[in-house]
Every structure is written in structure tokens, then in C-alpha cells.
Scaffold this active site. Sequence first.
Site, PDB file in Angstrom:
ATOM      1  N   LYS A 195     -10.391  -6.596   4.984  1.00 14.19           N
ATOM      2  CA  LYS A 195     -10.978  -5.838   3.880  1.00 14.19           C
ATOM      3  C   LYS A 195     -11.084  -6.742   2.665  1.00 14.19           C
ATOM      4  CE  LYS A 195      -7.715  -2.722   4.127  1.00 14.19           C
ATOM      5  NZ  LYS A 195      -6.876  -1.533   3.816  1.00 14.19           N
ATOM      6  N   TYR A 242       1.877  -7.713  14.320  1.00 11.62           N
ATOM      7  CA  TYR A 242       3.267  -7.903  13.920  1.00 11.62           C
ATOM      8  C   TYR A 242       4.068  -8.701  14.937  1.00 11.62           C
ATOM      9  CZ  TYR A 242       2.234  -4.123  10.623  1.00 11.62           C
ATOM     10  OH  TYR A 242       1.692  -3.356   9.634  1.00 11.62           O
ATOM     11  N   HIS A 253       7.968   1.580  10.507  1.00 13.45           N
ATOM     12  CA  HIS A 253       6.533   1.610  10.230  1.00 13.45           C
ATOM     13  C   HIS A 253       6.071   3.057  10.102  1.00 13.45           C
ATOM     14  CE1 HIS A 253       2.212   0.802  10.546  1.00 13.45           C
ATOM     15  NE2 HIS A 253       2.486  -0.491  10.414  1.00 13.45           N
ATOM     16  N   GLY A 254       5.013   3.280   9.349  1.00 16.19           N
ATOM     17  CA  GLY A 254       4.442   4.619   9.216  1.00 16.19           C
ATOM     18  C   GLY A 254       3.694   5.035  10.464  1.00 16.19           C
ATOM     19  N   ASP A 299       0.727   5.983  10.739  1.00 15.70           N
ATOM     20  CA  ASP A 299      -0.720   5.841  10.607  1.00 15.70           C
ATOM     21  C   ASP A 299      -1.336   5.002  11.723  1.00 15.70           C
ATOM     22  OD1 ASP A 299       0.825   3.837   9.279  1.00 15.70           O
ATOM     23  OD2 ASP A 299      -1.017   2.973   8.481  1.00 15.70           O
ATOM     24  N   THR A 331       2.344   8.901   4.491  1.00 13.68           N
ATOM     25  CA  THR A 331       1.996   9.684   3.300  1.00 13.68           C
ATOM     26  C   THR A 331       0.485   9.862   3.245  1.00 13.68           C
ATOM     27  OG1 THR A 331       3.891   8.750   2.144  1.00 13.68           O
ATOM     28  CG2 THR A 331       2.206   9.836   0.802  1.00 13.68           C
ATOM     29  N   GLY A 382      -3.252  10.906   1.871  1.00 14.78           N
ATOM     30  CA  GLY A 382      -3.954  10.873   0.583  1.00 14.78           C
ATOM     31  C   GLY A 382      -3.748   9.613  -0.221  1.00 14.78           C
ATOM     32  N   ASP A 390     -40.436 -19.378 -11.885  1.00 17.99           N
ATOM     33  CA  ASP A 390     -39.140 -20.005 -11.664  1.00 17.99           C
ATOM     34  C   ASP A 390     -39.217 -21.480 -12.033  1.00 17.99           C
ATOM     35  OD1 ASP A 390     -36.548 -20.495 -10.808  1.00 17.99           O
ATOM     36  OD2 ASP A 390     -37.150 -20.801  -8.714  1.00 17.99           O
TER      37      ASP A 390
END
Length: 409
Positions: free
Chosen positions: A21, A52, A66-67, A69, A99, A101, A181
Site C-alpha cells: 500500500k 511472519y 495477532h488479531g 482480521d 477492532t 472500524g 512547449d
Amino acid sequence: ARQYGEVMVGLLTDAAVADHKRLPYLAYEQRKKIVENIRGVTAVVPQEEWDYAPNLRRYRPDFMVHGTDWLEGPLAPYRQKALEALAEFGGKLIEIPYTQGVSSQTMMTQLQGLGTTPDIRRKTLKRLLSAKPISRFIEAHNPISALIAEHAMVELGSKIRQFDGFWSSSLTDSTARGKPDIEALDISSRLSNVNDIFEVTTKPLIFDGDTGGKSEHFELNVRSMERLGISAVIIEDKKGLKKNSLLGNDVVQNQEDIVQFCDKIRAGRTARVSDDFMVFARIESLILDQGMDDALTRARAYVNAGADGIMIHSRKKKPDEVFEFARILRIDFPSVPLICVPTSYNIVTEDELAEHGFNIVIYANQLLRAAYPAMHRVAHEILLHGRSAEVDSQLMGINEILTVIPGTK
């Protein structure tokens, strides 16, 4: 995690994040300092990739926390690899409810709304060069085109692909104002346009400096660009009345003397306040059929004169000659940034460019070239039918265009 022993945090490096990203808002060392100061954290180690397993095998923790997700979706394969690595030494995976949101992408959107500073923006290009094998820049000739480039993205599995920054093109700046130009657009007008772009965006910008003009003027312009927050300027080794490079020898174009151009590079570097601002040298030898030897001779001289990077230009339909240039130059200068503009040889992919040693690819005029045919077609259709109903399908909806500009709705 503190309930199970000493806490080691694997923190994604800039390169690891940028592979999936946008480059993080804070650099790795800044993020590391924050995490180190969280109560209970014993150590922070670099997580060099999203997998990992390598770190798990290296540090062999009793537990991995770990979460949830990653239970499904594009991250699920990384979970499976982690479980396999843990099983090798009896480690246990502890998963806690994710978590909802909260996401880095949402936070990034909020940060975009807050804006950035000239210093942060200017430094970003050097961070990109350190973190990514190749960075993609696209021309922005006004704030709306820059906003489109800022927010454009596509999802490819677990990765998000987007543009890393903007290219302020002399060609598209001039064309958008109905001028040829030929360096007819004065620098103050172009920098004013960049300032307007910077007011609504956060990504770095590389400035097309044409020939750079007289060395004395170039020094002053470097200070203006650096103060504004521009990351780099590219100047081309031509002299006299500037003509677009893709015209090649179909028009009269002359290259600058190597010694004179090296003096201009030195003048620009001396004028800058910090090393964050870079001066790139653009070589026109292949454009003007002066041959590979001339291009390489100039490249070596320009780097030795202090150029922070080299842009090699070509108007051939295939990338063979720029690949050859990169291969030979990399023997003497393995780490000097190489920039290319594949307008003519647009069959080449970014991966291929990276494999051949290029660090920055610039899509130099595509947004403007897309906009003008569309506007011409719509204007013609309205005249033809005496109304605008027939062109509605070609237009962005009113509500949609209102959402493009933050704060409009």
C-alpha cells in the site's frame, strides 16, 4: 500479550508497507520510537515482509499474538504460513478479536484531509527510493488532475497499487494554458500551479525544469522549488530554443556542452538548503541519435558533477536501448537513481523496468491526453444535437463530481 511473557513487536518496515500500500506517513524509525515507548514492550524488531514465518523461525517465540482480521481474505495465506512455522518449535498462536472500524487506510484518508508540510512532502521521494524497487509518478497539470492521481488505486490480492507522486510536466502545463512547449511559460506561473496542487494533495512531486535556463537563474529557482516542498527537479542537457524531445531530429535541437551542463548541476546542488531536494540530469543523446557512448559519457560526467539521479530519454517503440544504457551504467554506479519516461515504449511493464535497474517511472502526459479528447467529443456532440442529453452517458454525475473535491458536500 504481556500476560504471556516479554513482548517483542514485529514492526513492518517502510519497504514492507510500500510493497502492499502507500508509504507510511511516519518513517520506520519514527514508528519504532513510538512502539518502543509503549509500556510493556521489551523489543521492536523489523518485519521485512508481510509473511511472519521468517521472523518466527528466527526468534522462536513461545506465543504469537495477532488479531482475527487474517482469518479470511488476502491475509489468510500468511496465517497458514505462521501456523506452520510455529508448529516447527512448539509455538502457539493466540488470536484476539480485531477492532472493527479502524484501518490504516482510513487513517491515511484522515491524514490527507489534514494535509502535510513542505518538509515532510519533500523528504518522501528519498524514502520511496529507499523503500521501493520502483516508484510510479504521473503528470498532474492542475489540482483536479492531481486529486485524481492522489486517490486512484486498484486492489490486487492483498496489495493496493497506487501512484507514488506527481510529475509537473512542462509540456502539459504549457498545453493546458494554450501555449507551445518552448519554455514560454514562466517559472513563477508554473510554481503557482504547483502550489495550488499542493494545497489539496499530500504526495511528492518531481518538477520538469526543461533546460534549467541560465545557471544564475537555476540557482534561484532551486531555492523556490525547495521552499515550496518539491522533491526533485529534472533538467535536460539541451541549449537554445527548447523543443519537445519526442520530435527528435525532425526539428533543430542542440545538446549542451558537457562541461557547461556539469556547471549547471553543481550550481543547483550548491543552491539547495538540504540534501532532501534532488537535482536529476536528463540525457537527450538517444533522442538526438548521438549514440550510446555519448549518453554514457554524459551520464558518468553528470553523476561525478553531483547529479542525484539520471533520466535517460528515448523515442524508440521498444525499450532495448534504455535497458542497455541502464545495464552499462549500473556497472559504475550501482545505486544512483535511474528515471525513465516510457511514453514511446509503453509496452514495457514496471516490473521489467525495475528488473533492468530503473527506480522511477514517469507517466508524463497521459492524464492531459485523456482529458482533451473527451472534452472535444462532448463539445462536438452538444453542437451536433443542440442539447446535452446525448452526452450524459459520457459524463460524471453531478453528485459524483461533488464528492471529488473535499468539503464540497
